[in-house]
Design an enzyme around this catalytic site. Structure first.
Site, PDB file in Angstrom:
ATOM      1  N   ASP A 179       0.762  -1.233  -0.076  1.00  0.00           N
ATOM      2  CA  ASP A 179       0.012  -0.095   0.151  1.00  0.00           C
ATOM      3  C   ASP A 179       0.832   1.166  -0.151  1.00  0.00           C
ATOM      4  O   ASP A 179       1.862   1.245   0.606  1.00  0.00           O
ATOM      5  CB  ASP A 179      -0.969   0.034   1.251  1.00  0.00           C
ATOM      6  CG  ASP A 179      -2.343   0.390   1.071  1.00  0.00           C
ATOM      7  OD1 ASP A 179      -2.551   1.248   0.386  1.00  0.00           O
ATOM      8  OD2 ASP A 179      -3.034  -0.299   1.271  1.00  0.00           O
ATOM      9  N   ASP A 182      -3.128   4.776  -2.381  1.00  0.00           N
ATOM     10  CA  ASP A 182      -4.360   5.289  -1.414  1.00  0.00           C
ATOM     11  C   ASP A 182      -4.654   6.563  -1.923  1.00  0.00           C
ATOM     12  O   ASP A 182      -3.711   7.602  -2.416  1.00  0.00           O
ATOM     13  CB  ASP A 182      -3.832   5.268  -0.092  1.00  0.00           C
ATOM     14  CG  ASP A 182      -4.755   5.655   0.986  1.00  0.00           C
ATOM     15  OD1 ASP A 182      -5.754   4.865   0.898  1.00  0.00           O
ATOM     16  OD2 ASP A 182      -4.780   6.688   1.385  1.00  0.00           O
ATOM     17  N   GLU A 231      -6.545   4.025  -5.895  1.00  0.00           N
ATOM     18  CA  GLU A 231      -7.900   4.142  -5.265  1.00  0.00           C
ATOM     19  C   GLU A 231      -8.552   5.672  -5.819  1.00  0.00           C
ATOM     20  O   GLU A 231      -8.148   6.668  -5.469  1.00  0.00           O
ATOM     21  CB  GLU A 231      -7.775   4.224  -3.723  1.00  0.00           C
ATOM     22  CG  GLU A 231      -8.867   4.049  -2.924  1.00  0.00           C
ATOM     23  CD  GLU A 231      -9.046   4.407  -1.662  1.00  0.00           C
ATOM     24  OE1 GLU A 231     -10.078   4.340  -1.074  1.00  0.00           O
ATOM     25  OE2 GLU A 231      -8.209   5.270  -1.341  1.00  0.00           O
ATOM     26  N   HIS A 277     -11.088  -2.878   3.022  1.00  0.00           N
ATOM     27  CA  HIS A 277     -11.224  -2.635   4.563  1.00  0.00           C
ATOM     28  C   HIS A 277     -12.122  -1.523   4.768  1.00  0.00           C
ATOM     29  O   HIS A 277     -12.076  -1.024   5.969  1.00  0.00           O
ATOM     30  CB  HIS A 277      -9.889  -2.578   4.974  1.00  0.00           C
ATOM     31  CG  HIS A 277      -9.112  -1.313   4.212  1.00  0.00           C
ATOM     32  ND1 HIS A 277      -8.763  -1.446   2.860  1.00  0.00           N
ATOM     33  CD2 HIS A 277      -8.830  -0.179   4.480  1.00  0.00           C
ATOM     34  CE1 HIS A 277      -8.610  -0.305   2.447  1.00  0.00           C
ATOM     35  NE2 HIS A 277      -8.400   0.382   3.470  1.00  0.00           N
ATOM     36  N   ASP A 278     -12.709  -0.767   3.817  1.00  0.00           N
ATOM     37  CA  ASP A 278     -13.295   0.421   4.057  1.00  0.00           C
ATOM     38  C   ASP A 278     -14.808   0.008   3.946  1.00  0.00           C
ATOM     39  O   ASP A 278     -15.828   0.968   3.886  1.00  0.00           O
ATOM     40  CB  ASP A 278     -12.796   1.353   3.092  1.00  0.00           C
ATOM     41  CG  ASP A 278     -11.593   2.200   3.374  1.00  0.00           C
ATOM     42  OD1 ASP A 278     -11.215   2.035   4.560  1.00  0.00           O
ATOM     43  OD2 ASP A 278     -10.788   2.631   2.370  1.00  0.00           O
TER      44      ASP A 278
END
Ligand SMILES: OC[C@H]1O[C@H](OC[C@H]2O[C@H](OC[C@H]3O[C@H](O)[C@H](O)[C@@H](O)[C@@H]3O)[C@H](O)[C@@H](O)[C@@H]2O)[C@H](O)[C@@H](O)[C@@H]1O
Length: 538
Positions: free
Chosen positions: A97, A198, A240, A315-316
């Site tokens: 990440d 991210d 993302e 994970h969100d």
């Protein structure tokens, strides 16, 4: 030649919740190493590892204080090197990440930057004078409240699109960009398989014009990054991008533009929220609306000049079966249906840890059970604005980020086999029924549907490069063909709990996969709740 990542299936691990190896209640790198054989059995090609860098943990690692150090709660750099090597032995790549829109306020750059207005690191961040003793403008943070935080020492505000402990970096500064490129090179030289970037759409921000995503310099920065770091390496990158549309996805991922391999776009994630409002403003879910968006991305993106990712969870996000399927009566059927519907589409599929065994949301009864700062901030912010506790808890149960961050359920032993200690976040009480051990022992489990889908992708070019054609059906049924040469596959998925009528004009040759008994015909079928199958037809 088709790059490896078009043929790959990627598994996301949320390290804090995956597998604890030392009894401190927190997942760690050695825990992941211990589970590599399981992932190899599933058949995945790469692991996307959510952040394991040094961090104060305000946002569970998305607030990094040292990009080139491992947070001690996860292990050491030697552990990470071993993970990369052990994964490689199993033909699994590690995707790291990359969180470079912001750092932690504990990063040495920010500690320096906030010391004085003329500190050499000051311009690594975004500072503005107060206007009439208030914030420079009304930009808001994704985690509630203003995006500006007043800093007493120098009397200026700094920008933070997330928590105040996550100050935004200033990508307009060339020295900062160079430092980031050097850091990325450090990781690539270790032999990782690429980066998940991210909130990358925010790096071109122009806060004075109130531009967050898609600023005018976004694509030039990505092209510079590509040229300085990524070019000529056999790696993949995925950005993302919450605001991406067909045009911007093409900009990011057209190979001729030399930016990213693909992005995550989230249009389908907004089907159950009120238009123009926040994710907490719930709207009823309609399968037909989801189907429309899925088909749009499959038919309107030109895959010769773009690439897309395929995912239900991360994970969100909440667990997909709790959100749009069934996590009770039809848990297994709906989990398999979502898998079949998605994995045979065009794009690179991602599986979020636990999705492959049908893990479900965790019901919270009180805000004290919530660890995620986004949910907690929203709760207090909206309470003040007059919302009731009941409606806020309903929204958190529906969309809160802790839902998918609960510990991985490995077995029916204490704490689901996740830890021998006290887990950092409570285990879902359904772990005695839903766990990896039970899934592996049942040849009809969700796990084996995922395993089969991965194998189908690896062994059949049609899944990767075949054309896509929708078949007109009743509102809640998603049906499409994949075609390559003289091969033709039909994929059918009833997105709803209601029975549905289905007919295709084809002859059934061979059923590849189904979540009930395999159909015998394609004419006048009554699809059962969440029924799905894939078949070779002619
Ligand atoms: O590093 C900070 C976080 O960065 C990533 O996630 C970003 C957030 O994405 C969503 O919020 C963005 C909003 O975008 C659009 O405006 C939509 O219309 C809204 O519905 C979205 O809320 C999530 O809701 C947030 O939870 C994410 O933080 C990482 O993946 C996060 O883990 C990091 O916390």
């Amino acid at each position: 030649m088709t790059p490896w990542w078009k043929n790959a299936v990627i598994y996301q691990i949320y390290p804090k919740s995956f597998q604890d190896s030392n009894g401190d209640g927190i997942g760690d790198l050695n825990g992941i190493i211990n589970r590599l054989d399981y992932l190899q059995k599933l058949g995945i090609d790469a692991i996307w590892l959510s952040p394991i860098y040094q961090s104060p943990g305000v946002d569970n690692g998305y607030d990094i204080s040292d990009y080139q150090a491992i947070d001690p709660q996860y292990g050491t750099m030697a552990d990470l090197d071993r993970l990369i090597a052990e994964a490689k032995k199993r033909n699994i790549r590690i995707i790291m990440d990359l969180v470079v829109n912001h750092t932690s306020d504990q990063h040495q750059w920010f500690i320096e930057a906030r010391k004085s207005k003329n500190n050499p690191k000051r311009d690594f961040y975004i500072w503005r004078d107060p206007i009439n003793r208030h914030e420079p403008n009304d930009l808001t943070s994704n985690f509630s409240g203003s995006a500006w935080q007043y800093d007493q020492t120098t009397g200026q505000y700094y920008l933070h699109f997330f928590a105040p402990e996550q100050p935004d970096l200033n990508w307009q500064n060339p020295e900062l960009r160079q430092k980031i490129y050097e850091m990325m090179t450090f990781w690539l030289d270790k032999g990782i398989g690429g980066f998940r970037m991210d909130v990358i759409e925010l790096i071109g921000k122009e806060p004075d014009r109130k531009i967050g995503a898609n600023g005018p310099k976004l694509h030039p920065y990505l092209q510079e990054m590509n040229q300085k770091v990524l070019a000529n390496r056999d790696i993949m990158t995925v950005g993302e991008t919450w605001s991406a549309d067909l045009e911007t996805v093409t900009k990011y991922s057209d190979p001729a533009r030399h930016e990213l391999s693909m992005v995550f776009q989230f249009e389908d994630q907004q089907v159950d929220q009120q238009p123009g409002k926040e994710k907490w403003d719930l709207a009823p879910y309609r399968p037909a609306a989801l189907k429309k968006i899925l088909l749009k991305w499959q038919t309107q993106l030109d895959y010769r000049h773009a690439w897309n990712s395929l995912f239900w969870e991360n994970h969100d996000l909440p667990r997909v079966i709790s959100r749009w399927g069934s996590d009770t009566t039809y848990r297994v059927q709906s989990a398999k249906m979502f898998a079949i519907a998605l994995h045979l589409m065009r794009g690179t599929p991602y599986i979020y840890n636990g999705e492959e065994i049908g893990m479900t949301n965790y019901p919270v009864k009180d805000i004290t059970e919530v660890a995620d700062l986004e949910s907690i901030n929203m709760y207090h912010d909206r309470l003040q604005k007059g919302y009731s506790k009941q409606e806020l808890l309903k929204a958190i149960n529906a969309k809160g980020r802790d839902n998918a961050r609960r510990p991985m359920q490995w077995s029916d032993r204490l704490q689901a086999g996740f830890t021998s200690g006290e887990p950092w976040l409570k285990v879902n009480p359904n772990y005695q029924q839903i766990n990896v051990q039970a899934a592996l022992a049942d040849p009809n489990s969700i796990f084996y549907t995922y395993q089969k889908l991965i194998r189908l992708r690896h062994e059949n070019e049609i899944v990767v490069t075949g054309s896509f054609k929708p078949l007109t059906t009743s509102a809640d049924v998603l049906a499409y063909y994949r075609e390559l040469g003289d091969q033709r596959w039909l994929i059918v998925a009833n997105l709803s709990e209601n029975k549905a009528q289905f007919t295709a004009p084809d002859q059934l040759k061979q059923v590849l996969l189904s979540n009930y008994c395999a159909p015998q015909t394609l004419q006048a079928l009554t699809l059962k709740p969440y029924e799905a199958f894939a078949a070779i037809v002619n």
